[in-house]
Write an enzyme that holds these catalytic residues in place. Structure first.
Site, PDB file in Angstrom:
ATOM      1  N   SER A 111      -5.696   4.021   9.307  1.00 10.53           N
ATOM      2  CA  SER A 111      -5.278   5.410   9.531  1.00 10.53           C
ATOM      3  C   SER A 111      -5.973   6.001  10.751  1.00 10.53           C
ATOM      4  O   SER A 111      -6.992   5.489  11.227  1.00 10.53           O
ATOM      5  CB  SER A 111      -5.578   6.259   8.295  1.00 10.53           C
TER       6      SER A 111
HETATM    7  C1  LIG Z   1      -2.540   3.553   5.148  1.00 12.44           C
HETATM    8  S1  LIG Z   1      -2.929   2.002   4.430  1.00 12.44           S
HETATM    9  C2  LIG Z   1      -4.621   2.184   3.966  1.00 12.44           C
HETATM   10  C3  LIG Z   1      -5.519   2.614   5.086  1.00 12.44           C
HETATM   11  C4  LIG Z   1      -6.960   2.269   4.896  1.00 12.44           C
HETATM   12  N1  LIG Z   1      -7.572   2.901   3.730  1.00 12.44           N
HETATM   13  C5  LIG Z   1      -7.806   2.548   6.138  1.00 12.44           C
HETATM   14  O1  LIG Z   1      -8.952   2.158   6.101  1.00 12.44           O
HETATM   15  O2  LIG Z   1      -7.334   3.149   7.114  1.00 12.44           O
HETATM   16  C6  LIG Z   1      -2.125   2.085   2.875  1.00 12.44           C
HETATM   17  C7  LIG Z   1      -2.294   0.907   1.996  1.00 12.44           C
HETATM   18  O3  LIG Z   1      -1.885   1.241   0.685  1.00 12.44           O
HETATM   19  C8  LIG Z   1      -1.449   0.047   0.065  1.00 12.44           C
HETATM   20  N2  LIG Z   1      -0.695   0.369  -1.154  1.00 12.44           N
HETATM   21  C9  LIG Z   1       0.613   0.687  -1.284  1.00 12.44           C
HETATM   22  N3  LIG Z   1       0.923   0.899  -2.571  1.00 12.44           N
HETATM   23  C10 LIG Z   1      -0.214   0.687  -3.289  1.00 12.44           C
HETATM   24  C11 LIG Z   1      -0.533   0.746  -4.671  1.00 12.44           C
HETATM   25  N4  LIG Z   1       0.386   1.070  -5.600  1.00 12.44           N
HETATM   26  N5  LIG Z   1      -1.801   0.469  -5.041  1.00 12.44           N
HETATM   27  C12 LIG Z   1      -2.744   0.133  -4.124  1.00 12.44           C
HETATM   28  N6  LIG Z   1      -2.489   0.066  -2.809  1.00 12.44           N
HETATM   29  C13 LIG Z   1      -1.250   0.348  -2.380  1.00 12.44           C
HETATM   30  C14 LIG Z   1      -0.665  -0.661   1.145  1.00 12.44           C
HETATM   31  O4  LIG Z   1      -0.571  -2.054   0.867  1.00 12.44           O
HETATM   32  C15 LIG Z   1      -1.483  -0.317   2.390  1.00 12.44           C
HETATM   33  O5  LIG Z   1      -2.339  -1.362   2.723  1.00 12.44           O
END
Ligand SMILES: C[S@@+](CC[C@H](N)C(=O)[O-])C[C@H]1O[C@@H](n2cnc3c(N)ncnc32)[C@H](O)[C@@H]1O
Length: 400
Positions: free
Chosen positions: A71
Site C-alpha cells: 500500500s
Molecule cells: C493491499 S494488500 C495488503 C497490503 C499489505 N498489508 C502491505 O504491507 O502493504 C491486500 C491483501 O489482502 C489479501 N486478502 C484478500 N482477501 C483476504 C482475506 N479474506 N483474508 C486475508 N487476506 C486477504 C490479498 O491476498 C492481498 O495480499
C-alpha cells in the site's frame, strides 16, 4: 556516497509524509525511518518505492485485476497513526505484504507481537521471505481467511486489528477478537464509497473516530461481496448500489430517458475543504436508498449528465425515479467555489429532488464542519437506535 542510497530516499519520503500531515507522531516517524521499505517491493527500484505516490501492485488475477499490493506510504502512515499503537501490544494484520507488518513490528517493539494473515499462499510465502530478509523474523505470518476467527488468537483478543484489504462487512471475528480497549482499523465499502475507519469500543458497539479516504484491493473468500451496477445509459452512466440494495433496473433506465429537473441548494464548497467527502459519508446515515452515480467523460460531453466527478456522485432513487448530486461553479467567486445541486429524472423527480436538496441543506446546517461518526452494532444489539442504517451481513452501521 551517492545521494540516492535507500537511506537518503527514505529520509526524504519521511520528511514529505511529515510535511503533508500523514505522519504526525515521533513513533510512526521512527518506524518509517527504520523499515527498509524497498526490500518489500524488490520488483521495482528503490527510487520507485520511495517516490511512489500510491501503492505498488504485486499480484494480478487472470483477468488482470490487482489482488495484492504494497500500500501507499501515506496510507500506511495514516492507518498507523489512527491505530495508536504502543510498545508491547499484540497486533493482528489482515492482508500481508511485509512492509506494513515490519512497521507494526517496530511500533510494538520486542515485547509486543505482530501476526499477519493473508488468504493467498503466494502472498504469505512472499511476505515470509521478505520479512526474514529484512530482519523481521519475529513477525508471525499465517495463511488463512482473515474474516474468520484466528484459531491461535490470544485469549483476551488483539489490542489492535489492522485490516489492509477492502472489506464489504465488519466481520464478526474482528469484533470478537478485539481486546477490551482495542482499536480496529478497517477499509470499508459503504454505499459505493471506500473509507478506512478506525473504531474503538463504546457501550457495547464500535464507534469510529477517524475516517480516511482510501482505495484498497477487494477482500477475497466467502466474505467478498460484489457491487451491482445498473446501466442507465449503456456503459456511459451507471448507478452503483450495494449488493443488498434493491433498484429496478428497467424502471430507472426508463426514468433516465425522461426530462430532468434541477434544484440548486445554495450550499457552497471550496476546492480543498473536504466537505464533499464528509457529505458523502454522512448521507449514508441520512437518506435511503443511497448509492453512487458514475459517468464517463463522454456522458458529460453528450450532456447526458450534469457535472459528475470521476469518482461518481451521491445518488438516491425510488421505484421509478432517481436523483444525483451535481456541481456548478459559483460565478464571480474570488476563489474556486462550487454550488451543490440535485438533478432528478422520472415521474417522481420533483419530490425526489426536493427531498434530496433539503437533506443536503440539513448537512450544511448541522454537520458540514465535523467528521461523520460511524457506529457498528451487532445484528441483535438491543441498543441499536433505529433510523437509517447500512445493513451488512455481520453489523448494522449508523452514520451521524
Ligand atoms: C493491499 S494488500 C495488503 C497490503 C499489505 N498489508 C502491505 O504491507 O502493504 C491486500 C491483501 O489482502 C489479501 N486478502 C484478500 N482477501 C483476504 C482475506 N479474506 N483474508 C486475508 N487476506 C486477504 C490479498 O491476498 C492481498 O495480499
Amino acid at each position: 556516497m551517492s545521494i540516492r542510497t535507500p537511506d537518503v530516499l527514505r529520509g526524504r519520503m519521511v520528511a514529505e509524509l511529515r510535511a503533508r500531515g500523514a505522519i504526525v507522531s515521533d513513533e510512526v516517524e521512527a518506524a518509517f525511518l527504520a523499515v527498509p521499505r524497498h526490500l518489500f517491493a524488490p520488483e521495482v527500484t528503490a527510487e520507485e518505492v520511495y517516490s511512489a505516490p500510491e501503492g505498488i501492485f504485486t499480484k494480478f488475477n487472470d483477468r488482470g485485476k490487482p489482488v495484492s499490493s504494497v500500500s501507499a506510504p501515506w496510507l500506511h502512515a495514516r492507518m498507523l497513526e489512527a491505530a495508536r499503537i504502543a510498545p508491547g501490544m499484540t497486533v493482528l494484520e489482515i492482508g500481508s505484504g511485509g512492509a506494513n507488518a515490519a512497521l507494526l513490528a517496530e511500533l510494538v517493539g520486542w515485547h509486543g507481537s505482530v501476526t499477519s494473515v493473508d488468504i493467498d499462499p503466494d502472498i504469505t510465502s512472499r511476505a515470509r521471505e521478505l520479512l526474514d530478509r529484512a530482519g523481521y523474523g519475529r513477525v508471525r505470518v499465517r495463511q488463512a481467511d482473515g474474516a474468520q476467527p484466528l484459531p491461535d488468537a490470544p485469549a483476551r483478543g488483539f489490542d489492535r486489528i489492522i485490516v489492509t484489504v477492502g472489506a464489504a462487512d465488519v466481520a464478526a471475528a474482528w469484533r470478537d477478537q478485539l481486546a477490551p480497549g482495542g482499536r480496529l482499523v478497517v477499509p470499508l465499502r459503504l454505499r459505493g464509497l471506500s473509507r478506512t475507519l478506525a473504531f474503538a469500543h463504546e457501550d457495547g458497539h464500535l464507534r469510529s473516530d477517524t475516517v480516511i479516504r482510501s482505495g484498497f484491493v477487494s477482500i477475497q473468500g466467502p466474505s467478498a461481496r460484489a457491487v451491482r451496477s445498473v446501466r442507465l445509459a449503456g456503459r456511459h452512466v451507471r448507478l452503483v448500489v450495494d449488493e443488498d440494495q434493491e433498484a429496478d433496473a428497467n424502471a430507472l433506465t426508463e426514468a433516465f430517458t425522461e426530462p430532468s429537473r434541477e434544484q440548486w441548494t445554495s450550499v457552497e464548497l471550496g476546492g480543498q475543504e473536504g466537505v464533499l467527502p464528509r457529505l458523502e459519508v454522512w448521507l449514508a446515515g441520512a437518506i435511503a436508498p443511497y448509492g453512487r452515480l458514475r459517468a464517463t467523460p463522454e456522458a458529460a460531453g453528450r450532456e447526458l449528465v450534469g457535472w459528475v466527478l470521476d469518482a461518481g456522485m451521491p445518488a438516491v432513487w425510488t421505484h421509478d425515479s432517481l436523483a444525483y448530486l451535481s456541481l456548478r461553479q459559483v460565478p464571480r467567486a474570488t476563489s474556486e467555489r462550487y454550488e451543490l445541486g440535485v438533478i432528478a429524472h422520472g415521474p417522481g423527480r420533483e419530490a425526489l429532488a426536493s427531498r434530496f436538496a433539503e437533506t443536503v441543506r440539513r448537512f450544511d446546517r448541522e454537520a458540514r464542519d465535523s467528521e461523520p461518526v460511524v457506529r457498528a452494532y451487532g445484528p441483535e444489539d438491543p441498543h441499536f437506535p433505529g433510523g437509517v442504517s447500512v445493513d451488512k451481513p455481520s453489523v448494522r452501521l449508523t452514520v451521524a
